[in-house]
Design an enzyme around this catalytic site. Structure first.
Site, PDB file in Angstrom:
ATOM      1  N   GLU A 152      -4.427   2.651   6.904  1.00 59.04           N
ATOM      2  CA  GLU A 152      -4.281   2.597   5.442  1.00 59.04           C
ATOM      3  C   GLU A 152      -4.959   3.832   4.850  1.00 59.04           C
ATOM      4  OE1 GLU A 152      -5.507  -1.043   3.277  1.00 59.04           O
ATOM      5  OE2 GLU A 152      -6.135   0.304   1.690  1.00 59.04           O
TER       6      GLU A 152
ATOM      7  N   SER B  85     -10.505  -1.244   4.038  1.00 57.95           N
ATOM      8  CA  SER B  85      -9.680  -1.472   5.233  1.00 57.95           C
ATOM      9  C   SER B  85      -9.224  -0.129   5.792  1.00 57.95           C
ATOM     10  CB  SER B  85      -8.433  -2.277   4.878  1.00 57.95           C
ATOM     11  OG  SER B  85      -8.777  -3.513   4.329  1.00 57.95           O
TER      12      SER B  85
ATOM     13  N   ARG C 141       0.815  -1.227   0.000  1.00 60.54           N
ATOM     14  CA  ARG C 141       0.000   0.000   0.000  1.00 60.54           C
ATOM     15  C   ARG C 141       0.852   1.283   0.000  1.00 60.54           C
ATOM     16  NH1 ARG C 141      -2.968  -3.899  -0.436  1.00 60.54           N
ATOM     17  NH2 ARG C 141      -5.051  -4.119   0.480  1.00 60.54           N
TER      18      ARG C 141
HETATM   19  N1  EPU Z   1     -10.245 -11.715  10.395  1.00 62.81           N
HETATM   20  C1  EPU Z   1     -10.881 -11.887  11.598  1.00 62.81           C
HETATM   21  N2  EPU Z   1     -11.833 -10.986  11.959  1.00 62.81           N
HETATM   22  C2  EPU Z   1     -12.169  -9.944  11.161  1.00 62.81           C
HETATM   23  C3  EPU Z   1     -11.509  -9.753   9.951  1.00 62.81           C
HETATM   24  C4  EPU Z   1     -10.534 -10.663   9.564  1.00 62.81           C
HETATM   25  O1  EPU Z   1     -10.605 -12.822  12.328  1.00 62.81           O
HETATM   26  O2  EPU Z   1     -13.050  -9.173  11.557  1.00 62.81           O
HETATM   27  C5  EPU Z   1      -9.255 -12.719   9.963  1.00 62.81           C
HETATM   28  C6  EPU Z   1      -9.820 -13.606   8.839  1.00 62.81           C
HETATM   29  O3  EPU Z   1     -10.517 -14.687   9.344  1.00 62.81           O
HETATM   30  C7  EPU Z   1      -8.584 -14.041   8.105  1.00 62.81           C
HETATM   31  C8  EPU Z   1      -7.658 -12.835   8.255  1.00 62.81           C
HETATM   32  O4  EPU Z   1      -8.127 -12.094   9.362  1.00 62.81           O
HETATM   33  O5  EPU Z   1      -7.974 -15.130   8.741  1.00 62.81           O
HETATM   34  C9  EPU Z   1      -7.608 -11.974   7.003  1.00 62.81           C
HETATM   35  O6  EPU Z   1      -8.898 -11.459   6.711  1.00 62.81           O
HETATM   36  P1  EPU Z   1      -9.348 -11.106   5.213  1.00 62.81           P
HETATM   37  O7  EPU Z   1      -9.072 -12.235   4.305  1.00 62.81           O
HETATM   38  O8  EPU Z   1     -10.739 -10.595   5.252  1.00 62.81           O
HETATM   39  O9  EPU Z   1      -8.357  -9.965   4.728  1.00 62.81           O
HETATM   40  P2  EPU Z   1      -7.668  -8.744   5.501  1.00 62.81           P
HETATM   41  O10 EPU Z   1      -6.251  -9.115   5.770  1.00 62.81           O
HETATM   42  O11 EPU Z   1      -8.501  -8.309   6.633  1.00 62.81           O
HETATM   43  C10 EPU Z   1      -6.691  -7.668   3.318  1.00 62.81           C
HETATM   44  C11 EPU Z   1      -6.716  -6.357   2.606  1.00 62.81           C
HETATM   45  C12 EPU Z   1      -8.039  -6.173   1.869  1.00 62.81           C
HETATM   46  C13 EPU Z   1      -8.196  -7.313   0.873  1.00 62.81           C
HETATM   47  C14 EPU Z   1      -8.125  -8.644   1.629  1.00 62.81           C
HETATM   48  C15 EPU Z   1      -8.148  -9.844   0.709  1.00 62.81           C
HETATM   49  C16 EPU Z   1      -5.301  -4.867   3.891  1.00 62.81           C
HETATM   50  C17 EPU Z   1      -5.223  -3.701   4.808  1.00 62.81           C
HETATM   51  N3  EPU Z   1      -6.525  -5.279   3.558  1.00 62.81           N
HETATM   52  O12 EPU Z   1      -7.696  -7.651   4.331  1.00 62.81           O
HETATM   53  O13 EPU Z   1      -7.977  -4.956   1.161  1.00 62.81           O
HETATM   54  O14 EPU Z   1      -9.413  -7.210   0.163  1.00 62.81           O
HETATM   55  O15 EPU Z   1      -6.895  -8.725   2.387  1.00 62.81           O
HETATM   56  O16 EPU Z   1      -6.934  -9.948   0.030  1.00 62.81           O
HETATM   57  O17 EPU Z   1      -4.256  -5.379   3.466  1.00 62.81           O
HETATM   58  C18 EPU Z   1      -8.427  -2.624   1.373  1.00 62.81           C
HETATM   59  O18 EPU Z   1      -7.209  -2.460   1.286  1.00 62.81           O
HETATM   60  O19 EPU Z   1      -9.227  -1.664   1.486  1.00 62.81           O
HETATM   61  C19 EPU Z   1      -8.950  -3.974   1.343  1.00 62.81           C
HETATM   62  C20 EPU Z   1     -10.238  -4.249   1.498  1.00 62.81           C
END
Ligand code: EPU
Length: 330
Positions: free
Chosen positions: A326, A230, A161
């Protein structure tokens, strides 16, 4: 080019903040920027779809917004096509077009809000792909002297990012076009577990549909509930810190992040800190994905920030890790 004084921004930022800009300039071609260079009332903010920022107040300077359109083939090789895209093209329109044409590389980035130019500045990413993986060149105009400058992907200094345009060159160049290198041969990227499970036959169309379905199940529609995706980045921490967390919570999810470092999902930490689905005034930590903060109606930038700061403090108390945003505070 269209110049609007005291421009309302409510419909131009996905948090729905009801603020104004002293001056907003919609530019339609590189020549517009060349005519304006050096003359702009400071501070200057180059803005895309307004999907990654939080206005704390009225903006006292000039906002530049790209209306540069166009998707054109700039070259082709045996296995790749080079596509030049205007910075004002809606990112997901480009993804939809690429999927239709059979071009591989951005299908995992389906349904990310915002414009092509802002995507290249923010290095948007999802489901194991970042925009930098398919960027060849970022074309810009200097806001100081109007010269055109092309940045190779390496010169953009991309990281998670991050890019040079958010750091050392912040506010100094506006993106006009981005040249992408997309694949002509199937190259599905299904490393992300939930995506792999959702896609039986990995065609471009099926991957795009699956990504859209996963996103829709977790992320709120900004038309309904103001938000900027995010709110925090996933912190990258030394293995020793991670081991400390794993002793407390053996089920902590994680991703490798280079030599001796681990990426820990901030959404998981926020949930463990008890914030998922909880509100502070008109700001709420989204019930389906704790990494997203939403405006439940009439929130100001300060309301959202109060929630973000409280969550950050609670996560720090519980895990000893400080979250970074972010979303950019303006
Ligand atoms: N998780 C939880 N509780 C929550 C949210 C997530 O336990 O409330 C756990 C999930 O179960 C999973 C892990 O955290 O094990 C990752 O969650 P998720 O796959 O939803 O992705 P994220 O890491 O929360 C990132 C990006 C997103 C992108 C997704 C999918 C960042 C800051 N965010 O989210 O990007 O869509 O991966 O690749 O890196 C954005 O940048 O605006 C965005 C939405």
């Amino acid at each position: 080019m269209k110049i609007t004084e005291n421009c309302p921004l409510k419909g131009r930022n996905t948090f729905g903040m009801d603020v104004t800009a002293r001056c907003l300039i919609d530019y339609s071609c590189p020549e517009d920027l060349q005519a304006l260079a050096g003359e702009l009332q400071q501070p200057v903010l180059v803005m895309g779809g307004g999907s990654n920022l939080l206005f704390m107040d009225d903006f006292k300077g000039t906002i530049l917004h790209s209306l540069i359109e166009g998707i054109e083939i700039a070259g082709e090789s045996d296995d790749s096509v080079y596509v030049r895209v205007g910075s004002g093209v809606t990112w997901d329109d480009f993804v939809a077009y690429a999927v239709l044409k059979g071009w591989w590389g951005i299908e995992n980035l389906s349904a990310i809000p915002g414009d092509v130019g802002a995507g290249a500045v923010q290095n948007i990413g999802a489901y194991g792909v970042e925009i930098k993986d398919v960027i060849e060149t970022v074309q810009t105009v200097s806001l100081e002297d109007g010269t055109c400058r092309d940045f190779s992907m390496e010169e953009c200094e991309y990281a998670y990012r991050q890019s040079i345009f958010k750091n050392s060159l912040k506010g100094r160049y506006a993106v006009t076009y981005v040249i992408f290198r997309l694949g002509l041969k199937p190259c599905p990227k299904l490393g992300y577990g939930a995506l792999r499970q959702a896609v039986e036959d990995p065609t471009l169309k099926n991957i795009r549909s699956a990504v859209i379905a996963i996103r829709n199940s977790k992320l709120p529609d900004p038309q309904v509930l103001g938000n900027a995706g995010s709110f925090f980045m996933n912190p990258v921490v030394p293995e020793s810190d991670f081991e400390r967390i794993r002793e407390m919570y053996p089920d902590v999810p994680s991703y490798p992040a280079g030599e001796g470092m681990v990426k820990v999902p901030a959404g998981w930490m926020i949930e463990k800190a008890g914030w998922k689905g909880r509100s502070l005034g008109p700001a709420r930590c989204y019930e389906k994905q704790a990494l997203v903060l939403v405006n439940t109606g009439g929130a100001t930038g300060a309301d959202i920030r109060r929630l973000a700061d409280t969550i950050t403090a609670d996560v720090r108390n519980l895990f000893g890790i400080t979250l970074s945003t972010e979303v950019n505070y303006i």
